[in-house]
Enzyme design. Structure first.
Site, short mmCIF file in Angstrom:
data_model
loop_
_atom_site.label_atom_id
_atom_site.label_comp_id
_atom_site.label_asym_id
_atom_site.label_seq_id
_atom_site.Cartn_x
_atom_site.Cartn_y
_atom_site.Cartn_z
N TYR A 494 0.82 -1.21 0.00
CA TYR A 494 0.00 0.00 0.00
C TYR A 494 0.86 1.27 0.00
O TYR A 494 0.48 2.27 -0.59
CB TYR A 494 -0.92 0.00 1.23
CG TYR A 494 -2.22 -0.73 1.02
CD1 TYR A 494 -3.40 -0.04 0.80
CD2 TYR A 494 -2.28 -2.12 1.05
CE1 TYR A 494 -4.60 -0.73 0.62
CE2 TYR A 494 -3.46 -2.81 0.87
CZ TYR A 494 -4.62 -2.11 0.65
OH TYR A 494 -5.80 -2.77 0.46
N TYR A 498 4.19 5.25 -2.35
CA TYR A 498 4.28 6.56 -1.70
C TYR A 498 5.69 6.80 -1.18
O TYR A 498 6.21 7.93 -1.29
CB TYR A 498 3.28 6.64 -0.55
CG TYR A 498 1.84 6.50 -0.99
CD1 TYR A 498 1.24 7.45 -1.80
CD2 TYR A 498 1.08 5.41 -0.60
CE1 TYR A 498 -0.08 7.32 -2.20
CE2 TYR A 498 -0.23 5.27 -1.00
CZ TYR A 498 -0.81 6.23 -1.80
OH TYR A 498 -2.12 6.11 -2.20
#
Length: 802
Positions: A494, A498
């Site tokens: 996830y 990022y």
């Protein structure tokens, strides 16, 4: 008159000629003063004057002109003052001019904005758009100004005290404040005080001496402390005039004054403030969004690149040497640590992955939240990149502080309810530079719903009307929650993108995922990463932070005790003799750390959300001790002798250096373990002149510079590193002809009498050393009560050598 203003034509080209036909010559000359003061706005003002004068007369037109031109400034003057931003300022002014309800309302809004730009980009007498060389000179001038004020005050001490002793100075006036909250109440109190006081013209009653009616006060003498206090007040006022926050009042007076009189302190403050104000002006000028400079402006990106080049050049000019004789440049050592984005990304992903492993073992559920700031923090609209009418001028730091306050309230509420969570927070910018948060946390399954609703309530409390679209459906504009499904992927997956996007853009693209190398705006991650790094550095925003997990400092310090340091660790334990229970704690944690098992390390440190005071290992720091050097004990400013043993920094603050770890067992017994095994000394790289060109090399010799624990080099700006030939900074491989010539010179030197004599002398010296060693008595180990070995010096603190 708004209808008249909206109907007037601004691009007439003849409005000025028409305005000259109204009024008397004196009246026309008076109006010409407004047009000459605002040449680029003269046509617009003349057109408005003509429209008003034709309908209401010349006098009404003059009043209108005086009222409308009162708050206007010349836009071109501001644009020419900041040449690097001139094109962006003109574009922003034209856009504000078009967006006004009337043309003149738009002009007024544009002039008001340009006026604020001029105020913000003027730091005292310094122009924030000037280059870095001008900033360095200005910082040096401000530091010297502070020193000059202090020297003047110190120089006037004797004269001030002499005039006071001779009665040539007036006594200080200490008037008590008047009671009362209003002016009328204070006036009544003053009248009552006069009525109760004696009349100075009335002679005293018989028997009352005249001197008893006077109040006697002793004026304090001027001392060095008083002069420093006065100098500090003026220096703090100087910093505030530049928009710089003065040093904290909790610091000592000498420490505050040392900072304010240091040109490096001024340089850092001015660079930080100028960079942020320039970036904020460009955000307001709509030059930071996905259709212009995404995440940050081109100017900020250029400034950040120049800063990294300066830092790299400085690190290349310094070298560190340890007690083993190993020498590295600071640039080489920086690549070995977390300054290397690859190393930082690897450590972050390891900690996230193993935290998930421990969370699964405990049966906790993973949650992924996205928090976004309200619309008032965004300068442009997300869809069209047009100006946001709700924007209130907030900076990215304001938005970050808003999200931090929101998170603090949410965590306090969860703590009161006994619901703990742990994980990582990632901060990244929207395309317009406004930060938003990604939270990857784990919690107990029975607490997941309460945690989600608590965060949602605080995130959506402000401006709830923004959460609904035109159809009345609630959106995820402010808060988005996802539950991690292990069947679909891991938690590390996830946040992998990022983290890569916020570091260096390098990642392992997932197979079968189209566009995995792009961000949400279609930008390549390798191109977006430098812009995001420049954005975070400019606004001082921490991009990654772990929550509820043990100290990573302990993890890194334990990993210094590698297998090569096993013998040194045994020697330390033999000298300090820690309890067996303490040694077992350290060796278990060390085994987990060296194996790269963060989940096991997390378990040994007490598990998630364990209070720091209950964790078995904590960092160990001690004051740095001074090294005796000639002239160090005497202050050149005051002439005082400083016999202290504690090393102090440039501003007089005590320096503390990390040395190792404090390990404790379950019964509260503690012992220290040394992890900084190398003493590093930083020095400038040696210089060598070959063929009239100055180069650099590392080496010793009788004429070499002395080794110190501080930087003895001059200011990098004065060294002018950029003027050195590139081949001196970047070594190259020799050509075959050059290599053959070097070998020929080496063979010639080896065959010479001087070389043969040096080799013979070295051989004799080695034989003498071995003979003396054999004659020495055998070494007797220290008793168990002996003190531990001497701690390394203050220069420790760099990573272990390769």
């Amino acid at each position: 008159m708004s209808a008249i203003e909206s109907s007037c034509t601004l691009e007439t080209g003849s409005a000025l000629e028409t305005a000259r036909t109204f009024g008397t010559p004196e009246c026309r000359q008076w109006r010409q003063g407004f047009f000459e003061r605002l040449p680029t706005l003269a046509e617009a003002l003349a057109a408005g004057f003509v429209a008003v004068a034709r309908r209401h007369g010349n006098a009404a037109g003059n009043r209108w002109l005086a009222r409308r031109a009162a708050g206007l400034i010349e836009p071109e003057r501001v644009c020419q003052r900041f040449p690097t931003l001139a094109a962006d300022l003109r574009r922003a002014f034209a856009e504000l001019r078009r967006q006004g309800e009337t043309p003149l309302d738009g002009i007024a809004a544009g002039c008001a904005w340009l006026e604020t730009v001029e105020t913000r980009l003027t730091l005292g007498a310094f122009n924030a758009s000037h280059d870095d060389d001008a900033l360095i000179d200005y910082a040096r001038a401000q530091a010297r100004g502070v020193e000059d004020v202090r020297h003047q005050l110190v120089g006037h001490i004797a004269g001030h005290n002499r005039r006071q002793r001779l009665g040539l100075l007036l006594p200080p006036r200490r008037l008590s404040p008047l009671p009362g909250a209003t002016l009328s109440a204070q006036a009544r109190a003053r009248a009552a005080r006069i009525a109760r006081g004696p009349n100075p013209l009335t002679p005293p009653r018989p028997g009352v001496p005249l001197l008893s009616l006077f109040t006697w006060q002793r004026a304090p003498l001027m001392t060095l402390a008083v002069a420093d206090t006065l100098a500090l007040e003026r220096a703090r006022a100087r910093a505030r005039r530049h928009g710089i926050a003065p040093p904290s009042l909790r610091l000592k007076l000498a420490s505050q004054l040392a900072r304010l009189s240091c040109e490096r302190w001024w340089r850092r403050q001015l660079r930080r403030l100028a960079g942020r104000r320039l970036e904020q002006v460009l955000r307001e000028a709509r030059r930071v969004h996905k259709r212009a400079g995404i995440y940050c402006s081109e100017l900020t990106l250029t400034r950040r690149r120049a800063q990294k080049v300066r830092n790299r050049a400085l690190l290349e000019t310094l070298e560190a040497i340890n007690q083993a004789g190993q020498t590295y440049t600071l640039a080489e050592l920086a690549e070995l640590g977390l300054a290397n984005p690859d190393h930082r990304r690897a450590e972050l992903m390891l900690r996230i992955r193993d935290t998930e492993v421990e969370a699964r073992r405990l049966g906790h559920v993973g949650l992924f939240f996205t928090l976004t700031a309200p619309s008032r923090f965004h300068p442009v609209l997300a869809a069209s990149a047009q100006r946001n009418p709700k924007y209130d001028g907030s900076t990215p730091r304001d938005a970050q502080q808003h999200l931090q306050a929101l998170w603090a309230r949410a965590r306090a509420a969860l703590a009161r309810e006994g619901r703990g969570l742990y994980g990582i927070r990632v901060v990244e910018p929207h395309h317009d530079g406004t930060p938003h948060w990604h939270l990857l946390v784990w919690a107990k399954p029975e607490h997941a719903a309460a945690v989600t609703e608590t965060l949602r309530g605080y995130a959506e409390a402000e401006s709830p009307e923004e959460l609904y679209d035109r159809g009345g459906q609630k959106t995820h504009a402010r808060f988005k929650a996802e539950t991690i499904d292990p069947a679909r992927g891991t938690a590390a997956g996830y946040v992998a993108k990022y983290i890569s996007k916020n570091l260096n853009g390098e990642q392992f693209a997932r197979a079968g995922v189209e566009g995995d190398h792009l961000d949400r705006y279609g930008q390549a991650l390798t191109d977006a990463a430098p812009r995001i790094e420049a954005w975070a550095a400019t606004w001082g925003i921490r991009q990654f932070q772990f929550l509820g997990l043990p100290s990573v400092t302990v993890w890194r310090e334990v990993r210094r005790l590698t297998e090569r340091q096993a013998d040194t660790l045994q020697q330390w334990e033999a000298a300090t003799r820690p309890r067996p229970s303490i040694a077992r704690v350290l060796h278990r944690v060390r085994a987990a750390a060296l194996a790269g098992q963060w989940d096991r390390y997390l378990r040994l440190m007490g598990g998630p959300n364990a209070p720091r005071k209950l964790q078995p290992i904590k960092p160990w720091s001690i004051p740095a001790f001074r090294r005796a050097q000639a002239g160090d004990d005497v202050s050149h400013a005051s002439g005082e002798v400083n016999p202290g043993l504690i090393e102090r920094g440039r501003y007089g603050d005590e320096i503390r250096v990390p040395k190792g770890l404090v390990v404790s067992d379950r019964r509260g017994h503690a012992a220290e373990y040394l992890t900084r095994l190398y003493r590093w000394e930083v020095r400038p790289r040696r210089r060598l002149t070959v063929g009239g060109v100055s180069g650099e090399f590392s080496g010793g010799g009788a004429a070499a510079d002395p080794w110190t624990c501080v930087t003895n080099c001059t200011d990098p700006a004065s060294q002018n590193i950029s003027t050195l030939p590139r081949h001196l900074l970047t070594p190259r491989a020799p050509t075959p002809d050059e290599l053959e010539a070097q070998l020929a010179r080496y063979r010639e030197w080896r065959a010479s009498e001087a070389a043969r004599a040096e080799v013979e002398n070295a051989d004799v010296e080695q034989r003498l050393i071995r003979t003396l060693v054999r004659r020495q008595p055998p070494h007797t180990p220290r008793p168990a009560t002996a003190a531990p070995p001497a701690r390394p010096g203050a220069g420790d603190g760099l990573p272990a050598p390769r």
